[in-house]
Design a protein around this motif. Structure first.
Motif, PDB file in Angstrom:
ATOM      1  N   LEU A  11      33.444  24.666  37.779  1.00  0.00           N
ATOM      2  CA  LEU A  11      33.707  23.410  37.092  1.00  0.00           C
ATOM      3  C   LEU A  11      33.036  23.364  35.721  1.00  0.00           C
ATOM      4  N   ASP A  12      32.014  24.165  35.541  1.00  0.00           N
ATOM      5  CA  ASP A  12      31.307  24.213  34.254  1.00  0.00           C
ATOM      6  C   ASP A  12      31.887  25.246  33.300  1.00  0.00           C
ATOM      7  N   ALA A  13      32.860  26.005  33.763  1.00  0.00           N
ATOM      8  CA  ALA A  13      33.432  27.068  32.928  1.00  0.00           C
ATOM      9  C   ALA A  13      34.305  26.477  31.829  1.00  0.00           C
ATOM     10  N   PRO A  14      34.324  27.095  30.660  1.00  0.00           N
ATOM     11  CA  PRO A  14      35.211  26.627  29.589  1.00  0.00           C
ATOM     12  C   PRO A  14      36.662  26.943  29.915  1.00  0.00           C
ATOM     13  N   VAL A  15      37.545  26.140  29.353  1.00  0.00           N
ATOM     14  CA  VAL A  15      38.967  26.339  29.606  1.00  0.00           C
ATOM     15  C   VAL A  15      39.418  27.715  29.123  1.00  0.00           C
ATOM     16  N   SER A  16      38.724  28.260  28.125  1.00  0.00           N
ATOM     17  CA  SER A  16      39.092  29.576  27.592  1.00  0.00           C
ATOM     18  C   SER A  16      38.890  30.700  28.600  1.00  0.00           C
ATOM     19  N   ASP A  17      38.152  30.440  29.693  1.00  0.00           N
ATOM     20  CA  ASP A  17      38.007  31.461  30.740  1.00  0.00           C
ATOM     21  C   ASP A  17      39.328  31.675  31.491  1.00  0.00           C
ATOM     22  N   TYR A  18      40.223  30.683  31.426  1.00  0.00           N
ATOM     23  CA  TYR A  18      41.441  30.734  32.226  1.00  0.00           C
ATOM     24  C   TYR A  18      42.713  30.678  31.392  1.00  0.00           C
ATOM     25  N   ILE A  19      42.611  30.228  30.146  1.00  0.00           N
ATOM     26  CA  ILE A  19      43.760  30.151  29.246  1.00  0.00           C
ATOM     27  C   ILE A  19      43.395  30.918  27.980  1.00  0.00           C
ATOM     28  N   THR A  20      44.216  31.854  27.577  1.00  0.00           N
ATOM     29  CA  THR A  20      43.873  32.719  26.437  1.00  0.00           C
ATOM     30  C   THR A  20      44.222  32.062  25.103  1.00  0.00           C
ATOM     31  N   ASP A  21      43.526  32.511  24.068  1.00  0.00           N
ATOM     32  CA  ASP A  21      43.815  32.121  22.685  1.00  0.00           C
ATOM     33  C   ASP A  21      43.754  30.613  22.467  1.00  0.00           C
ATOM     34  N   THR A  22      42.774  29.974  23.075  1.00  0.00           N
ATOM     35  CA  THR A  22      42.649  28.528  22.914  1.00  0.00           C
ATOM     36  C   THR A  22      42.061  28.184  21.545  1.00  0.00           C
ATOM     37  N   PRO A  23      42.361  26.999  21.024  1.00  0.00           N
ATOM     38  CA  PRO A  23      41.812  26.601  19.730  1.00  0.00           C
ATOM     39  C   PRO A  23      40.286  26.491  19.765  1.00  0.00           C
ATOM     40  N   GLU A  24      39.666  26.689  18.619  1.00  0.00           N
ATOM     41  CA  GLU A  24      38.221  26.562  18.522  1.00  0.00           C
ATOM     42  C   GLU A  24      37.757  25.165  18.920  1.00  0.00           C
ATOM     43  N   ALA A  25      38.572  24.166  18.626  1.00  0.00           N
ATOM     44  CA  ALA A  25      38.208  22.790  18.973  1.00  0.00           C
ATOM     45  C   ALA A  25      38.072  22.586  20.473  1.00  0.00           C
ATOM     46  N   TRP A  26      38.643  23.486  21.279  1.00  0.00           N
ATOM     47  CA  TRP A  26      38.560  23.368  22.728  1.00  0.00           C
ATOM     48  C   TRP A  26      37.328  24.067  23.309  1.00  0.00           C
ATOM     49  N   SER A  27      36.477  24.622  22.482  1.00  0.00           N
ATOM     50  CA  SER A  27      35.382  25.455  22.987  1.00  0.00           C
ATOM     51  C   SER A  27      34.423  24.692  23.885  1.00  0.00           C
ATOM     52  N   GLY A  28      34.315  23.395  23.703  1.00  0.00           N
ATOM     53  CA  GLY A  28      33.422  22.604  24.551  1.00  0.00           C
ATOM     54  C   GLY A  28      34.095  21.973  25.755  1.00  0.00           C
ATOM     55  N   ILE A  29      35.345  22.334  26.013  1.00  0.00           N
ATOM     56  CA  ILE A  29      36.090  21.742  27.130  1.00  0.00           C
ATOM     57  C   ILE A  29      35.854  22.557  28.400  1.00  0.00           C
ATOM     58  N   THR A  30      35.347  21.917  29.417  1.00  0.00           N
ATOM     59  CA  THR A  30      35.138  22.539  30.723  1.00  0.00           C
ATOM     60  C   THR A  30      36.142  21.997  31.732  1.00  0.00           C
ATOM     61  N   MET A  31      36.168  22.616  32.895  1.00  0.00           N
ATOM     62  CA  MET A  31      37.045  22.141  33.960  1.00  0.00           C
ATOM     63  C   MET A  31      36.714  20.694  34.327  1.00  0.00           C
ATOM     64  N   ASP A  32      35.436  20.378  34.442  1.00  0.00           N
ATOM     65  CA  ASP A  32      35.056  19.027  34.842  1.00  0.00           C
ATOM     66  C   ASP A  32      35.414  17.994  33.785  1.00  0.00           C
ATOM     67  N   ARG A  33      35.362  18.388  32.510  1.00  0.00           N
ATOM     68  CA  ARG A  33      35.770  17.448  31.468  1.00  0.00           C
ATOM     69  C   ARG A  33      37.279  17.203  31.511  1.00  0.00           C
ATOM     70  N   LEU A  34      38.041  18.222  31.851  1.00  0.00           N
ATOM     71  CA  LEU A  34      39.471  18.015  32.039  1.00  0.00           C
ATOM     72  C   LEU A  34      39.722  17.065  33.207  1.00  0.00           C
ATOM     73  N   LEU A  35      39.023  17.272  34.307  1.00  0.00           N
ATOM     74  CA  LEU A  35      39.216  16.453  35.505  1.00  0.00           C
ATOM     75  C   LEU A  35      38.868  14.988  35.270  1.00  0.00           C
ATOM     76  N   SER A  36      37.886  14.733  34.417  1.00  0.00           N
ATOM     77  CA  SER A  36      37.378  13.367  34.231  1.00  0.00           C
ATOM     78  C   SER A  36      37.878  12.711  32.953  1.00  0.00           C
ATOM     79  N   HIS A  37      38.822  13.336  32.253  1.00  0.00           N
ATOM     80  CA  HIS A  37      39.369  12.804  31.001  1.00  0.00           C
ATOM     81  C   HIS A  37      38.293  12.643  29.927  1.00  0.00           C
ATOM     82  N   THR A  38      37.318  13.514  29.929  1.00  0.00           N
ATOM     83  CA  THR A  38      36.278  13.475  28.900  1.00  0.00           C
ATOM     84  C   THR A  38      36.323  14.716  28.007  1.00  0.00           C
ATOM     85  N   ALA A  39      37.455  15.399  27.993  1.00  0.00           N
ATOM     86  CA  ALA A  39      37.594  16.620  27.197  1.00  0.00           C
ATOM     87  C   ALA A  39      37.870  16.334  25.734  1.00  0.00           C
TER      88      ALA A  39
END
Length: 372
Positions: A104-132
């Motif tokens: 849940l603490d992993a960044p989205v870039s661990d699972y989706i390739t070539d993500t934007p730099e702006a997404w670097s702080g997005i984790t699984m838990d932030r996606l789940l809680s709408h805090t991304a």
């Protein structure tokens, strides 16, 4: 008018034995709560279940699944769940986390390739809680109109091109985009299509034969027509015929009978991972609380309210759906309707809370207004 839509109670076949085996004292009180609100809210058709600890207390079918063909709603009528899909997506992600297949603490870039730099702080838990920090809508809309077909690749490209609403972790922004990305994560981790994973993990084992992902070209038995209402134009077809390649944010369709099987499983998990289920209701983003609640906020696929010693979770869907669960007493309400949500008319959540109050008056008739 409601009566012109043949609003009769129909007991689902799967619940008939349970209903006949014991008194059902709440049929009239639930009807008295639901029917006036349904008419006031201009809902063509609706199916409502009130359950306690996985057993039906009331199963009601009202109005028409198709006005054009004069087809009444039954517990077998298939509705679009819309954002009620999100709690299923969240449960799947949390199950994979419990199995050690993702963090849940992993960044989205661990699972989706070539993500934007702006997404670097997005984790699984932030996606789940709408805090991304992601925007809500993200689909490409030339001239402001939806396309008829979107591939998953189209949607991902559009998501990556959509401006952030805030920095990750900075604020709460309800986001379809975030739950779309969670669907991609599920597919990356499992190697299965999102719908296939849900079917194998939940719907198949639970016998939810009418439950599937939205497919506009499929011939779906008992599918309800969708409607919209506005003060200016009245009731009309809602014309929601867009097809999306991945719909982990809104795409499950189901019947009341199947959703009762789902609620029975959530009440006494045999297939669902209990720890993952418990994690779905844990508040991740608390909101300011008034005097009527101890706390409330967004959890993972649910809004959670702590009030008078009870934990209540709820969520609605734009297509006309609502789901309320009292985790303390075991009372639950499922509302499936075919009039999409609109600021011009009553929300289906209002019907869910009113039905819950009809059975348990300790639940506020208008829901727990935790901000007051």
């Amino acid at each position: 008018m409601l009566k012109s839509f043949a609003g009769a109670i129909v007991l689902a076949g799967s619940c008939l034995a349970a209903a006949m085996a014991q008194p059902v004292p709440h049929l009239e009180t639930v009807d008295a709560a639901v029917e006036p609100l349904m008419e006031a809210g201009h809902f063509p058709g609706m199916a409502v279940a009130v359950m306690r600890e996985g057993e039906p207390v009331h199963v009601g079918s009202y109005g028409l699944a198709s006005i054009e063909h004069d087809v009444p709603v039954t517990p077998d009528t298939v509705f679009e769940l819309a954002s009620l899909t999100k709690h299923m997506t969240a449960l799947a992600v949390l199950t994979l986390a419990e199995e050690g297949r993702l963090s849940l603490d992993a960044p989205v870039s661990d699972y989706i390739t070539d993500t934007p730099e702006a997404w670097s702080g997005i984790t699984m838990d932030r996606l789940l809680s709408h805090t991304a920090g992601l925007a809500h809508r993200f689909e490409d809309r030339p001239n402001g109109e939806f396309l008829l077909n979107y591939t998953t690749d189209d949607m991902l490209a559009s998501a990556m091109a959509t401006h952030m609403a805030a920095a990750p972790g900075e604020d709460w922004n309800y986001s379809d985009q975030g739950y779309f990305l969670l669907g991609l994560v599920i597919e990356a981790v499992t190697g299965e299509a999102y719908g296939d994973y849900l079917q194998a993990q939940y719907f198949g084992p639970l016998g939810m034969e009418a439950t599937r992902l939205l497919d506009q070209s499929a011939i779906v038995p008992h599918r309800a027509e969708g409607y919209a209402w506005s003060a200016a134009d009245g009731l009309a077809r809602n014309r929601r015929v867009w097809q999306f390649g991945l719909t982990s944010h809104f795409g499950v369709t189901s019947s009341l009978n199947d959703m009762m099987a789902w609620e029975a499983e959530l009440s006494a998990p045999a297939v669902v991972d209990e720890d993952a289920l418990a994690a779905t209701s844990q508040i991740q983003r608390p909101f300011d609380t008034g005097k009527t609640c101890e706390s409330w906020g967004y959890a993972r696929g649910w809004m959670t309210h702590h009030r008078e010693g009870r934990t209540l979770v709820s969520h609605g869907g734009y297509s006309g759906t609502a789901y309320v669960r009292d985790l303390t007493t075991g009372l639950s309400v499922i509302v499936l309707a075919n009039r999409e949500d609109t600021p011009d008319a009553l929300s289906p959540m209002a019907i869910a809370w009113a039905a819950a109050h009809a059975v348990d008056t300790d639940i506020p008739a208008a829901g727990p207004a935790c901000w007051e």
